[in-house]
Design an enzyme around this catalytic site. Sequence first.
Site, PDB file in Angstrom:
ATOM      1  N   ARG A 148     -62.207 -26.207  36.658  1.00  0.00           N
ATOM      2  CA  ARG A 148     -61.498 -26.091  35.192  1.00  0.00           C
ATOM      3  C   ARG A 148     -60.676 -24.750  36.711  1.00  0.00           C
ATOM      4  O   ARG A 148     -60.910 -24.627  37.571  1.00  0.00           O
ATOM      5  CB  ARG A 148     -62.562 -24.762  34.371  1.00  0.00           C
ATOM      6  CG  ARG A 148     -63.365 -25.663  33.736  1.00  0.00           C
ATOM      7  CD  ARG A 148     -64.491 -24.276  32.474  1.00  0.00           C
ATOM      8  NE  ARG A 148     -65.429 -25.104  32.204  1.00  0.00           N
ATOM      9  CZ  ARG A 148     -66.709 -25.364  32.506  1.00  0.00           C
ATOM     10  NH1 ARG A 148     -66.949 -25.374  33.262  1.00  0.00           N
ATOM     11  NH2 ARG A 148     -67.755 -25.891  31.179  1.00  0.00           N
ATOM     12  N   LYS A 172     -68.793 -21.227  33.602  1.00  0.00           N
ATOM     13  CA  LYS A 172     -68.489 -19.866  32.204  1.00  0.00           C
ATOM     14  C   LYS A 172     -70.200 -19.356  31.961  1.00  0.00           C
ATOM     15  O   LYS A 172     -71.304 -19.989  32.250  1.00  0.00           O
ATOM     16  CB  LYS A 172     -68.835 -21.324  30.491  1.00  0.00           C
ATOM     17  CG  LYS A 172     -66.942 -21.425  30.744  1.00  0.00           C
ATOM     18  CD  LYS A 172     -67.288 -22.681  29.160  1.00  0.00           C
ATOM     19  CE  LYS A 172     -65.721 -22.924  29.318  1.00  0.00           C
ATOM     20  NZ  LYS A 172     -65.659 -23.662  28.086  1.00  0.00           N
ATOM     21  N   HIS A 244     -55.787 -29.404  33.203  1.00  0.00           N
ATOM     22  CA  HIS A 244     -56.973 -29.296  33.231  1.00  0.00           C
ATOM     23  C   HIS A 244     -56.616 -31.092  32.488  1.00  0.00           C
ATOM     24  O   HIS A 244     -57.927 -31.422  32.940  1.00  0.00           O
ATOM     25  CB  HIS A 244     -57.460 -28.711  31.439  1.00  0.00           C
ATOM     26  CG  HIS A 244     -58.917 -28.393  31.014  1.00  0.00           C
ATOM     27  ND1 HIS A 244     -59.406 -27.085  31.607  1.00  0.00           N
ATOM     28  CD2 HIS A 244     -59.562 -29.376  29.791  1.00  0.00           C
ATOM     29  CE1 HIS A 244     -60.765 -27.763  30.538  1.00  0.00           C
ATOM     30  NE2 HIS A 244     -60.922 -28.416  30.126  1.00  0.00           N
ATOM     31  N   ARG A 247     -59.399 -32.331  35.189  1.00  0.00           N
ATOM     32  CA  ARG A 247     -60.692 -32.249  35.455  1.00  0.00           C
ATOM     33  C   ARG A 247     -60.777 -33.725  33.982  1.00  0.00           C
ATOM     34  O   ARG A 247     -62.005 -34.318  34.161  1.00  0.00           O
ATOM     35  CB  ARG A 247     -61.175 -30.952  33.829  1.00  0.00           C
ATOM     36  CG  ARG A 247     -62.558 -30.644  34.215  1.00  0.00           C
ATOM     37  CD  ARG A 247     -62.337 -29.821  34.043  1.00  0.00           C
ATOM     38  NE  ARG A 247     -63.696 -29.290  33.060  1.00  0.00           N
ATOM     39  CZ  ARG A 247     -65.186 -28.751  33.250  1.00  0.00           C
ATOM     40  NH1 ARG A 247     -65.214 -29.065  34.701  1.00  0.00           N
ATOM     41  NH2 ARG A 247     -65.435 -28.573  32.433  1.00  0.00           N
ATOM     42  N   HIS A 270     -71.480 -28.623  32.236  1.00  0.00           N
ATOM     43  CA  HIS A 270     -71.488 -28.595  30.574  1.00  0.00           C
ATOM     44  C   HIS A 270     -73.062 -28.265  30.292  1.00  0.00           C
ATOM     45  O   HIS A 270     -73.653 -29.083  31.068  1.00  0.00           O
ATOM     46  CB  HIS A 270     -71.157 -30.364  29.998  1.00  0.00           C
ATOM     47  CG  HIS A 270     -69.308 -30.222  29.778  1.00  0.00           C
ATOM     48  ND1 HIS A 270     -69.545 -31.627  29.657  1.00  0.00           N
ATOM     49  CD2 HIS A 270     -68.821 -29.994  30.188  1.00  0.00           C
ATOM     50  CE1 HIS A 270     -67.260 -31.529  29.679  1.00  0.00           C
ATOM     51  NE2 HIS A 270     -67.326 -30.045  29.864  1.00  0.00           N
ATOM     52  N   TYR A 279     -66.073 -38.473  26.801  1.00  0.00           N
ATOM     53  CA  TYR A 279     -65.537 -39.809  27.428  1.00  0.00           C
ATOM     54  C   TYR A 279     -65.561 -40.951  27.093  1.00  0.00           C
ATOM     55  O   TYR A 279     -65.583 -41.796  28.012  1.00  0.00           O
ATOM     56  CB  TYR A 279     -65.592 -38.475  28.840  1.00  0.00           C
ATOM     57  CG  TYR A 279     -65.501 -37.695  28.812  1.00  0.00           C
ATOM     58  CD1 TYR A 279     -63.915 -36.995  29.771  1.00  0.00           C
ATOM     59  CD2 TYR A 279     -66.309 -35.953  29.348  1.00  0.00           C
ATOM     60  CE1 TYR A 279     -63.030 -36.102  29.562  1.00  0.00           C
ATOM     61  CE2 TYR A 279     -65.616 -34.911  29.636  1.00  0.00           C
ATOM     62  CZ  TYR A 279     -64.559 -34.992  30.327  1.00  0.00           C
ATOM     63  OH  TYR A 279     -63.540 -32.984  30.163  1.00  0.00           O
TER      64      TYR A 279
END
Length: 300
Positions: A148, A172, A244, A247, A270, A279
């Site tokens: 990110r 995150k 992004h 990524r 994730h 994806y």
Amino acid sequence: MTWQQSLNDYKNYLLIERGLADNSVTNYILDVSKLINHLGTNNIVISPTKITPEILQYFVFEIAKLVNARTQSRIISGLKGFFNFLIFEGYREDNPMELIESPKIGRKLPDTLSLTEIDELIDNVDQSKEQGERNKAILETLYGCGLRVSELLDLRISDLYFDEGFIKVTGKGSKDRFVPVGDITQQIISDYINNSRLQGPIKKEATDIVFLNRRGNKLTRAMIFTIVKDLAKRANLQKNISPHTFRHSFATHLLENGADLRAIQQMLGHESITTTEIYMHVDKSHLKQVISQFHPRKDY
């Protein structure tokens, strides 16, 4: 309880108790601020502990005129979280957003770049300029490690474990993960650190930061976006891309070449495999190969 008091308490809760990143906290607070502005504009005087579902429904109806369905859905979700916090703290007994439904939205498939397009972007980096070596290293790191933008900006020299073939990434919620880094990416990052990074000033607080601006400070998100947009223009790339996109391309190319979805989930950081599964919708061609290779009744 006033709106400002509740907003301050909510912000502290998100930062301290939930440990969310600054960007996430800003977005949650912004959602509530939109409601506060709406109340002020319409001269509605009511506290967060007394506000009714009818007032909130009217706000959602009005905001739907200004934003798309995806943004509307995010605002509704953010407000539900805010009122759940008030319940948790004992300020309310009910959530007035409970019966307000989000608009139905389809899952947006991520934009991706082909390997050729990525090579074209990197080839268009003007390495005769002062920041050329740095910009090339930025693109290689975004694509080579699937980071990110915030993770790229916070990357530290002390996070580079090149002897082991990994970098430590703070994602995150301040959660750390280790991401494999290939030999090519390692070499390009090392070249930048040992060469052009040392040519300019380095601020004391940024001595361990990998990617620096020309003043020796940490780069901003806006600067990374500008670098990518300028390169896309130079390469005459007819796609609307952002940092992004690298990524997304990282994950898509791994999947297309047979990588395990769980491994991709870990590398991307994730929390839920559901997020990574998006994806699967980008290119289904590999699924036929999986059947033909692994299913016991693949042959007739």
